[in-house]
Design a protein around this motif. Sequence first.
Motif, short mmCIF file in Angstrom:
data_model
loop_
_atom_site.label_atom_id
_atom_site.label_comp_id
_atom_site.label_asym_id
_atom_site.label_seq_id
_atom_site.Cartn_x
_atom_site.Cartn_y
_atom_site.Cartn_z
N LYS A 746 0.82 -1.21 0.00
CA LYS A 746 0.00 0.00 0.00
C LYS A 746 0.86 1.26 0.00
CE LYS A 746 -4.17 -2.00 2.05
NZ LYS A 746 -5.13 -1.98 3.18
N GLU A 747 1.89 1.27 0.83
CA GLU A 747 2.75 2.45 0.89
C GLU A 747 3.48 2.66 -0.43
OE1 GLU A 747 2.89 4.80 3.32
OE2 GLU A 747 1.15 3.63 3.96
N ALA A 748 3.97 1.58 -1.01
CA ALA A 748 4.71 1.69 -2.27
C ALA A 748 3.80 2.20 -3.40
CB ALA A 748 5.33 0.35 -2.64
N LEU A 749 2.60 1.65 -3.48
CA LEU A 749 1.69 2.06 -4.56
C LEU A 749 1.19 3.50 -4.37
CD1 LEU A 749 -0.40 -1.18 -5.25
CD2 LEU A 749 1.47 -0.22 -6.59
N LYS A 750 1.02 3.92 -3.14
CA LYS A 750 0.66 5.33 -2.91
C LYS A 750 1.76 6.25 -3.44
CE LYS A 750 -2.24 4.48 1.17
NZ LYS A 750 -2.31 4.57 2.66
N ASN A 751 3.00 5.88 -3.17
CA ASN A 751 4.12 6.68 -3.67
C ASN A 751 4.17 6.65 -5.20
OD1 ASN A 751 4.90 7.41 -1.12
ND2 ASN A 751 6.56 5.92 -0.95
N LEU A 752 3.86 5.48 -5.77
CA LEU A 752 3.86 5.34 -7.23
C LEU A 752 2.83 6.28 -7.86
CD1 LEU A 752 4.01 2.04 -9.24
CD2 LEU A 752 2.10 3.58 -9.64
N VAL A 753 1.61 6.31 -7.31
CA VAL A 753 0.55 7.16 -7.87
C VAL A 753 0.91 8.64 -7.69
CG1 VAL A 753 -1.86 7.86 -7.62
CG2 VAL A 753 -1.26 5.43 -7.59
N LYS A 754 1.44 9.00 -6.52
CA LYS A 754 1.85 10.40 -6.29
C LYS A 754 2.92 10.82 -7.29
CE LYS A 754 0.94 10.46 -1.30
NZ LYS A 754 1.61 10.47 0.04
N ALA A 755 3.87 9.92 -7.54
CA ALA A 755 4.94 10.24 -8.48
C ALA A 755 4.38 10.48 -9.88
CB ALA A 755 5.96 9.10 -8.51
N ALA A 756 3.43 9.65 -10.31
CA ALA A 756 2.82 9.82 -11.63
C ALA A 756 2.08 11.15 -11.71
CB ALA A 756 1.89 8.66 -11.94
N LYS A 757 1.35 11.50 -10.64
CA LYS A 757 0.62 12.77 -10.64
C LYS A 757 1.57 13.96 -10.68
CE LYS A 757 -3.59 11.04 -8.44
NZ LYS A 757 -4.47 11.07 -7.24
N ASN A 758 2.69 13.85 -9.97
CA ASN A 758 3.69 14.92 -10.01
C ASN A 758 4.29 15.08 -11.41
OD1 ASN A 758 3.29 15.45 -7.32
ND2 ASN A 758 5.11 14.34 -6.61
N MET A 759 4.47 13.95 -12.08
CA MET A 759 4.99 14.01 -13.45
C MET A 759 3.99 14.70 -14.38
SD MET A 759 8.03 12.70 -13.38
CE MET A 759 8.39 12.42 -15.11
N ARG A 760 2.69 14.44 -14.16
CA ARG A 760 1.67 15.09 -14.98
C ARG A 760 1.67 16.61 -14.74
NH1 ARG A 760 -2.69 10.75 -12.96
NH2 ARG A 760 -1.76 8.94 -13.99
N LYS A 761 1.86 17.00 -13.50
CA LYS A 761 1.91 18.43 -13.19
C LYS A 761 3.08 19.10 -13.91
CE LYS A 761 -0.23 17.99 -8.61
NZ LYS A 761 0.01 18.04 -7.13
N ARG A 762 4.20 18.40 -13.94
CA ARG A 762 5.36 18.95 -14.65
C ARG A 762 5.03 19.16 -16.13
NH1 ARG A 762 8.42 15.27 -11.32
NH2 ARG A 762 9.80 16.40 -9.91
N GLU A 763 4.32 18.17 -16.70
CA GLU A 763 3.97 18.27 -18.12
C GLU A 763 3.04 19.46 -18.37
OE1 GLU A 763 5.15 16.56 -20.74
OE2 GLU A 763 6.49 15.52 -19.33
N LEU A 764 2.09 19.67 -17.47
CA LEU A 764 1.15 20.79 -17.64
C LEU A 764 1.87 22.13 -17.61
CD1 LEU A 764 -1.87 19.58 -15.45
CD2 LEU A 764 -1.82 19.84 -17.94
N LYS A 765 2.92 22.22 -16.77
CA LYS A 765 3.69 23.46 -16.69
C LYS A 765 4.48 23.70 -17.97
CE LYS A 765 4.20 23.44 -11.66
NZ LYS A 765 5.14 23.28 -10.52
N LEU A 766 4.83 22.59 -18.65
CA LEU A 766 5.61 22.72 -19.88
C LEU A 766 4.74 23.12 -21.06
CD1 LEU A 766 7.91 19.57 -19.57
CD2 LEU A 766 8.59 21.96 -19.26
N ILE A 767 3.44 22.84 -20.95
CA ILE A 767 2.54 23.10 -22.09
C ILE A 767 2.22 24.60 -22.19
CG2 ILE A 767 0.22 22.68 -23.00
CD1 ILE A 767 0.37 19.90 -21.73
#
Length: 767
Positions: A746-767
């Motif tokens: 559970k802890e690992a997958l929570k970190n995995l999802v947070k990391a993916a969401k952070n990556m999406r935020k980075r992409e939005l800033k680049l657009i």
Amino acid sequence: MKTTILGYPRIGSQRELKKANEAFWSGRIDKDELLKTGSELKKQNWIQQQKLGIDLIPSNDFSFYDQILDACLTFGCIPKRYKNFDKNNFLELYFAMARGYQKDHLDVTAMEMTKWFDTNYHYIVPEFEKDQNFEFFSKKIIDEYKEALALGIKTKPVLIGPVTFLLLGKEKADGFDRIDLLDKLLPVYFEIIGELTNLDVEYIQFDEPCLALNLSEKEREAITTTYETIHAKFPKLRIYLANYFDCYGENLDTALQLPVDTLHLDLVRCPSQLDDILESKNYNPKTKLALGLVDGRNIWKNDFEASLKIIEKATSSILPENIWISASCSLLHTPYDLDLETNLQSEIKQWLAFSKQKLEEITTLKELSTPNNEAYLSLFEENKLANLTRQSSKLIHNQNVKDRISNLKEADSHRENNFSIRQAKQKEALKLPLYPTTTIGSFPQTKEVRNWRLKYKKGLLSQNDYDSLIAKEIENSIRFQEEIGLDVLVHGEFERNDMVEYFGEKLNGFAFSDYGWVQSYGSRCVKPPILFGDVSREKPMTIKWSTYAQSLTDIPVKGMLTGPVTILQWSFVRNDQPRATTCNQIALAIRDEVVDLEKNGLKIIQIDEPAIREGLPLRKEDWQHYLNWAVKAFRISASGVNDETQIHTHMCYSEFNDIISNIADMDADVITIETSRSEMELLNAFVNFKYPNEIGPGVYDIHSPRVPSLEEIETLLMKAKNVLPTQHIWVNPDCGLKTRDWPETKEALKNLVKAAKNMRKRELKLI
């Protein structure tokens, strides 16, 4: 004529080692109890071999985790990240290297793991630095020899050969060739050999299976230097040089000119090499030959009649005292004892031999080769009859399956349109975000889940009660996945035992043992199905629980299947027809299931093929034939669906550089791979090739109990983003989560999802 083997299973007939290891890791037993279990297993193995007539018994073939990890510790080849471990606390260091470590302010990743040649056994990959030093650190090989000696058994210690050890490892920096470390490594071998010879060791077995590979001239010279130097320093030592899994090939002349006492031949994988040796001008008849006649990789009864002809050919040119009768390779890859199996159909059981029975076969072949030894003739006739009844058995052949194979067309192995067209349709149908998150398929199989399955199997739990428990577990897993925000869900596979055994139980042509366990890695044991006959699917295998899971949520749920090549590779496969034919039979059965999943509303279907790379022949000249039929079998299984249906596949612990074009030819819409232990190194093959389809580079190591941090996962994703098109990247663990516990998962997958969401935020800033 004498008998020997290269190695014996070490997990125990009841998986005692697995249970002891896991109890030690969880703190339920202490070090002394674990070591006691290991000593008892070694003792049982040695006494068993002695009792059944093995003349030269191996030692140092036992391991608490892996023999190459043992070698790393033996040679003091310990990566620098473990420098803070107390070297006097040997087991803590040992298991940290194998599994990683995360407590007491220490957070250290495990060493890489990959397949042992073309088997389903995984070994720990040695790591080498340019300034690498070696020392005789672990005295395990000495201690085990003494243990056996205390029982009155003089053994043949087993050592991985220095050239194979170096070739199995990886350089952790540029600018050097690991084979150049030989001069630093050999003095440690000399020290080991010196201590063993002081104990009056007569034979040492050096395993050099690299001799089955395509070696460079430099690597062959390293082999020559190694054994000429050892012989010069220890002229009385009898070197037993073991190659297995294939022929010596172009390395044969090198091997024949080595100053060794015995050459081991795998005559199951390469029956022609005996003729090659006997006809070679470089063969010295004083060099003993170990005839590996009994199959160490499969469970079919030996054909005594055929084996005796080979022995007769050998004795026509070589003195009987210069011949050993043996198994083709270590018996590590076969189960313990067929006598334990009380539920196998008797007609099938008579065709089989497990490790104990293989010892008996080796001894019987020796006795049958002895003139005027009529006491064993009844065993010869019994063996002949069993093999004849197998050939004619009605259990094996199904004409409908044979007809379907003969009617296969080229179109059956192709999707309707190419990937770019399919990708557009799938994006429209699935509406997934950038960096879509998913898992590989399985969730933790807790003690309670395993207990339900056992009770159900024994008739102690009704079908309705069992189904209710599984349904609740699936619902809980779906709700958890929804809660943390995964984009593509799985049902968790709580109803499944092993990923191959589960499907084998639902297909015709398979039989199952109760105690046929073999080691896959560490404490992970598998019970391969016995694939004895033509394969077919009578009814759907996975629809019930996959559709139930999808009914619980509007988020896409993956249908989860095991691919035809992996089912083939991870079964004990019939040896009476080409493997390609058997694989196509499985592919058609899986294809039927894929089509049914699509019809029942599943929009994403994963067909796992972790064994594609594993099945690759050891010699490059044999690769293309295998890859042609293996890739085609996968495509047959996957090509019966519409463009909108997204086909995933998964591969783990494989090197892809040299077969990347063939991986692309599989034409899966998404491939998920293991890259976490190698810190995305394995991704390079896909990048350099410009892999055209979508890819999920695993961002954390599920074979370790440690929980990856958010920063760690983001770092790996940034590495992936720097080399892959953003719209092609998936975010996932590197393998299924079946063997993990829920809290860490559970802890690992929570970190995995947070990391993916952070990556999406980075992409939005680049657009």
